[in-house]
Every structure is written in C-alpha cells, then in structure tokens.
Scaffold this motif. Structure first.
Motif, PDB file in Angstrom:
ATOM      1  N   LEU A  80      12.255 -26.360  64.254  1.00 15.84           N
ATOM      2  CA  LEU A  80      10.818 -26.593  64.383  1.00 15.84           C
ATOM      3  C   LEU A  80      10.407 -26.221  65.796  1.00 15.84           C
ATOM      4  CD1 LEU A  80      10.298 -30.071  62.638  1.00 15.84           C
ATOM      5  CD2 LEU A  80       9.943 -27.781  61.661  1.00 15.84           C
ATOM      6  N   VAL A  81       9.269 -25.535  65.886  1.00 10.98           N
ATOM      7  CA  VAL A  81       8.737 -25.167  67.206  1.00 10.98           C
ATOM      8  C   VAL A  81       7.234 -25.411  67.220  1.00 10.98           C
ATOM      9  CG1 VAL A  81      10.513 -23.380  67.529  1.00 10.98           C
ATOM     10  CG2 VAL A  81       8.263 -22.722  66.684  1.00 10.98           C
ATOM     11  N   ARG A  82       6.699 -25.552  68.419  1.00  9.83           N
ATOM     12  CA  ARG A  82       5.262 -25.695  68.587  1.00  9.83           C
ATOM     13  C   ARG A  82       4.578 -24.378  68.216  1.00  9.83           C
ATOM     14  NH1 ARG A  82       2.902 -29.831  69.681  1.00  9.83           N
ATOM     15  NH2 ARG A  82       4.751 -31.116  69.701  1.00  9.83           N
ATOM     16  N   LYS A  83       3.470 -24.476  67.507  1.00  6.60           N
ATOM     17  CA  LYS A  83       2.754 -23.260  67.102  1.00  6.60           C
ATOM     18  C   LYS A  83       2.049 -22.680  68.327  1.00  6.60           C
ATOM     19  CE  LYS A  83      -0.209 -21.662  63.353  1.00  6.60           C
ATOM     20  NZ  LYS A  83      -1.508 -21.289  63.910  1.00  6.60           N
ATOM     21  N   VAL A  84       2.289 -21.414  68.585  1.00 14.16           N
ATOM     22  CA  VAL A  84       1.617 -20.746  69.703  1.00 14.16           C
ATOM     23  C   VAL A  84       1.082 -19.396  69.244  1.00 14.16           C
ATOM     24  CG1 VAL A  84       3.008 -21.811  71.548  1.00 14.16           C
ATOM     25  CG2 VAL A  84       3.746 -19.638  70.546  1.00 14.16           C
ATOM     26  N   GLU A  85       0.123 -18.902  69.998  1.00 11.15           N
ATOM     27  CA  GLU A  85      -0.371 -17.531  69.814  1.00 11.15           C
ATOM     28  C   GLU A  85       0.474 -16.677  70.767  1.00 11.15           C
ATOM     29  OE1 GLU A  85      -2.628 -15.239  67.706  1.00 11.15           O
ATOM     30  OE2 GLU A  85      -3.252 -17.345  67.719  1.00 11.15           O
ATOM     31  N   ILE A  86       1.316 -15.843  70.203  1.00 10.87           N
ATOM     32  CA  ILE A  86       2.229 -15.059  71.056  1.00 10.87           C
ATOM     33  C   ILE A  86       1.447 -14.012  71.859  1.00 10.87           C
ATOM     34  CG2 ILE A  86       4.070 -13.298  71.003  1.00 10.87           C
ATOM     35  CD1 ILE A  86       5.345 -15.958  70.645  1.00 10.87           C
ATOM     36  N   ILE A  87       1.714 -13.950  73.152  1.00  9.99           N
ATOM     37  CA  ILE A  87       1.139 -12.908  74.013  1.00  9.99           C
ATOM     38  C   ILE A  87       1.911 -11.618  73.728  1.00  9.99           C
ATOM     39  CG2 ILE A  87       0.918 -12.175  76.432  1.00  9.99           C
ATOM     40  CD1 ILE A  87       0.511 -15.137  77.158  1.00  9.99           C
ATOM     41  N   SER A  88       1.193 -10.500  73.575  1.00  7.43           N
ATOM     42  CA  SER A  88       1.847  -9.243  73.146  1.00  7.43           C
ATOM     43  C   SER A  88       2.594  -8.538  74.272  1.00  7.43           C
ATOM     44  CB  SER A  88       0.804  -8.292  72.555  1.00  7.43           C
ATOM     45  OG  SER A  88       0.284  -8.853  71.392  1.00  7.43           O
ATOM     46  N   LEU A  89       3.433  -9.312  74.958  1.00 10.80           N
ATOM     47  CA  LEU A  89       4.222  -8.743  76.055  1.00 10.80           C
ATOM     48  C   LEU A  89       5.667  -9.211  75.930  1.00 10.80           C
ATOM     49  CD1 LEU A  89       1.825  -9.452  79.071  1.00 10.80           C
ATOM     50  CD2 LEU A  89       2.463  -7.183  78.222  1.00 10.80           C
ATOM     51  N   GLU A  90       6.593  -8.331  76.249  1.00 10.90           N
ATOM     52  CA  GLU A  90       7.993  -8.730  76.393  1.00 10.90           C
ATOM     53  C   GLU A  90       8.268  -8.766  77.886  1.00 10.90           C
ATOM     54  OE1 GLU A  90      10.388  -6.028  74.075  1.00 10.90           O
ATOM     55  OE2 GLU A  90       9.858  -7.114  72.247  1.00 10.90           O
ATOM     56  N   VAL A  91       8.776  -9.881  78.349  1.00 11.56           N
ATOM     57  CA  VAL A  91       9.061 -10.038  79.772  1.00 11.56           C
ATOM     58  C   VAL A  91      10.576  -9.913  79.945  1.00 11.56           C
ATOM     59  CG1 VAL A  91       8.787 -11.516  81.795  1.00 11.56           C
ATOM     60  CG2 VAL A  91       7.083 -11.598  79.946  1.00 11.56           C
ATOM     61  N   LEU A 178      12.114 -12.291  77.404  1.00  8.93           N
ATOM     62  CA  LEU A 178      11.415 -13.523  77.030  1.00  8.93           C
ATOM     63  C   LEU A 178      10.073 -13.175  76.404  1.00  8.93           C
ATOM     64  CD1 LEU A 178      11.884 -15.676  80.283  1.00  8.93           C
ATOM     65  CD2 LEU A 178      13.267 -15.776  78.194  1.00  8.93           C
ATOM     66  N   GLU A 179       9.577 -14.119  75.589  1.00 11.28           N
ATOM     67  CA  GLU A 179       8.199 -14.004  75.109  1.00 11.28           C
ATOM     68  C   GLU A 179       7.504 -15.328  75.383  1.00 11.28           C
ATOM     69  OE1 GLU A 179       7.624 -12.242  71.257  1.00 11.28           O
ATOM     70  OE2 GLU A 179       9.338 -10.894  71.559  1.00 11.28           O
ATOM     71  N   PHE A 180       6.204 -15.233  75.608  1.00 15.47           N
ATOM     72  CA  PHE A 180       5.404 -16.415  75.907  1.00 15.47           C
ATOM     73  C   PHE A 180       4.269 -16.518  74.891  1.00 15.47           C
ATOM     74  CE2 PHE A 180       7.516 -15.392  79.819  1.00 15.47           C
ATOM     75  CZ  PHE A 180       7.759 -16.614  80.428  1.00 15.47           C
ATOM     76  N   GLY A 181       3.738 -17.742  74.747  1.00 14.63           N
ATOM     77  CA  GLY A 181       2.595 -17.936  73.864  1.00 14.63           C
ATOM     78  C   GLY A 181       1.650 -18.960  74.450  1.00 14.63           C
ATOM     79  N   LEU A 182       0.473 -19.055  73.833  1.00  9.78           N
ATOM     80  CA  LEU A 182      -0.517 -20.061  74.248  1.00  9.78           C
ATOM     81  C   LEU A 182      -0.629 -21.083  73.132  1.00  9.78           C
ATOM     82  CD1 LEU A 182      -3.222 -17.571  75.603  1.00  9.78           C
ATOM     83  CD2 LEU A 182      -1.548 -18.869  76.949  1.00  9.78           C
ATOM     84  N   ASP A 183      -0.530 -22.372  73.494  1.00 10.21           N
ATOM     85  CA  ASP A 183      -0.655 -23.415  72.464  1.00 10.21           C
ATOM     86  C   ASP A 183      -2.137 -23.672  72.163  1.00 10.21           C
ATOM     87  OD1 ASP A 183      -1.698 -25.047  74.435  1.00 10.21           O
ATOM     88  OD2 ASP A 183       0.054 -26.366  74.558  1.00 10.21           O
ATOM     89  N   GLY A 184      -2.391 -24.651  71.303  1.00 12.27           N
ATOM     90  CA  GLY A 184      -3.758 -24.953  70.864  1.00 12.27           C
ATOM     91  C   GLY A 184      -4.713 -25.239  72.014  1.00 12.27           C
ATOM     92  N   GLU A 185      -4.156 -25.734  73.133  1.00 11.15           N
ATOM     93  CA  GLU A 185      -4.999 -26.044  74.296  1.00 11.15           C
ATOM     94  C   GLU A 185      -5.030 -24.898  75.302  1.00 11.15           C
ATOM     95  OE1 GLU A 185      -3.060 -29.560  75.658  1.00 11.15           O
ATOM     96  OE2 GLU A 185      -3.534 -30.610  73.793  1.00 11.15           O
ATOM     97  N   GLY A 186      -4.432 -23.767  74.933  1.00 10.86           N
ATOM     98  CA  GLY A 186      -4.436 -22.604  75.831  1.00 10.86           C
ATOM     99  C   GLY A 186      -3.376 -22.672  76.910  1.00 10.86           C
TER     100      GLY A 186
END
Ligand code: UDP
Length: 239
Positions: A80-91, A178-186
């Motif tokens: 289970l993971v927190r739902k995020v909007e994935i940023i379209s970048l690979e770091v 790595l990949e990053f995302g923004l959660d419901g609160e940004g």
C-alpha cells in the motif's frame, strides 16, 4: 471508479484503487523490459523480490527522515502506498559512470565521479525519455523551480543514505533513478520503487553486476542477483 479497480498498468507494476481515496495498492509484476520497451521477458520471482527490496529501502528512508509514499507491504507482490500525482521526471543520481553516461560524456564504465551527478529526464516514451535541464522543465511546466531544488536535495540525501546502507553489505551504489509525486495537499513525496530494476548495484569485492544490467546485457542469473540483494538486506522472500 470503485475500490479494487485498476487505475494504471505500467511495465513493471499495476496500481489499484482502495477504499481510501488517499491510498493505492501497488502490485509488482514479473515482467522485465529494457531499451524503452523493445526488449521484454517474464522473470519468475522478480515481482516478489522487487516488492520486498523496495519495501526495505522505503522503510529505511522513512526511518531516516525522507518523506515518501510507502505505507506497508500486504502480500508477497503487493504494497500500500499514498496516492500521488507522479511528476513526469526521472531523477537520476550517479556516483560512478555507467549506462548512458558513458556515451554522453565519453568516460568509460567504472570511472568514479568526483561528486554525485544529478540528472533529470522527461518521462515520455515517444521521445525516449530525453535529458532535460531546469529551463526545459519550466518550459514544459513539469515542476516549479522550488520543486526541482527540493527533488535534487532529497535525491542527494537518498544517495548518501543508500550508499551507507549498501556499503555495509559490500554493495557499491553506482547510480539509481527516483520518481516523485504530489499528494492530495500538493506536498512533494518520494514515490515509485527502488529496486535492482531502478538502480545499479555492483558487488564491492568482485565488481559483479547485481541489477537489471544482467537482463539488459544478457548476462543471465538475473533473478539470482536480485535474490542476492534481498538476502544481503536481510529480507525474507515472503512478506
Ligand atoms: N533508470 C531507470 N529507468 C529508466 C532509465 C534509467 O530506472 O527509464 C535507472 C537505471 O537502472 C540506472 C540509472 O537510472 O540505475 C541510470 O540509467 P542510465 O541513464 O544510465 O540509462 P540506462 O543505461 O539504464 O538506459
């Protein structure tokens, strides 16, 4: 969409909705792909190994103050993971020259870099995930300058933490993505997976490759190498 429905299917994982709108279930697959999907195979056991290995890395990073999406493993293949909007970048962070960097800067594989190199790639299969700089990221509106700075800083911290953990296990951390995302609160959260699919690991004694390069280069013993990584991390095969 309802709980249990598939939200997304990628090359190595499926994402399902849960009862909680802020939580998704990730299921790791046994499929392996390389070279932008041109090379494909099924590697039995890889899904479970990556679920276990990624669990250990994300828990370790969380314990060391790196905010991330990981919640808990729930089965051999799922977490289970927190739902995020994935940023379209690979770091990508690199400590030693390997892979595409050899061609880009003309240094041979295995050359140690004087300091870690951080790179951003635009996640776009049709374009072949090109390298982008801060201006490209702004022009494409992929992330704000502040988010880019945060991602770079977090990526370098993750590098230090993983390098330390792995060095104790006689593993050299060559590079990783790595990949990053923004959660419901940004809020910016480290997300996706950290596994031999997304990192280069070399045995400190022999230099043997213990990662996806075994698949990319047809070196054989791919699953065995991933199992070796899990064993050294002290993980059990089954959750
Ligand atoms: N990487 C990844 N996904 C990608 C591209 C790269 O996980 O789509 C990882 C790769 O496994 C390696 C690091 O990022 O650990 C740097 O990869 P590189 O740019 O050298 O490209 P590659 O040789 O993997 O195509």
């Amino acid at each position: 969409m309802k709980a249990g429905e598939m939200l997304y299917e990628g090359k190595a994982k499926q994402l399902f909705l849960t009862e909680d709108p802020n939580v998704v279930r990730v299921k790791y697959k046994d499929s392996a792909t390389a070279f932008n999907g041109e090379k494909r195979a099924t590697l039995e056991g890889k899904g479970e190994l990556n679920n276990r290995i990624s669990t250990i890395f994300f828990q370790y990073l969380k314990d060391n103050g790196i905010r991330n999406h990981f919640i808990e493993p729930i089965s051999p293949l799922e977490q289970l993971v927190r739902k995020v909007e994935i940023i379209s970048l690979e770091v990508v962070v690199r400590n030693i020259v390997a892979g595409t960097l050899c061609k880009r800067i003309g240094l041979s594989e295995g050359t140690a870099l004087p300091r870690p190199v951080v790179e951003f790639y635009y996640k776009d299969d049709a374009l072949g995930d090109p390298l982008v700089n801060r201006d490209h990221i702004s022009a494409l509106n992929l992330a704000t300058p502040d988010q880019v700075a945060q991602m770079r800083e977090i990526a370098l911290k993750v590098n230090e933490l993983l390098k330390k953990l792995l060095a104790e296990l006689q593993i050299i951390l060559v590079d990783f993505k790595l990949e990053f995302g923004l959660d419901g609160e940004g809020k910016l959260l480290l997300a996706d997976e950290i596994s031999p699919d997304t990192c280069r690991f070399w045995d400190a004694g022999t230099g043997e490759k213990l990662d996806k390069d075994r698949f990319r280069r047809d070196l054989g013993q791919v699953v065995e190498a991933y199992q070796d990584i899990l064993n050294r991390l002290g993980g059990k095969k089954h959750v």
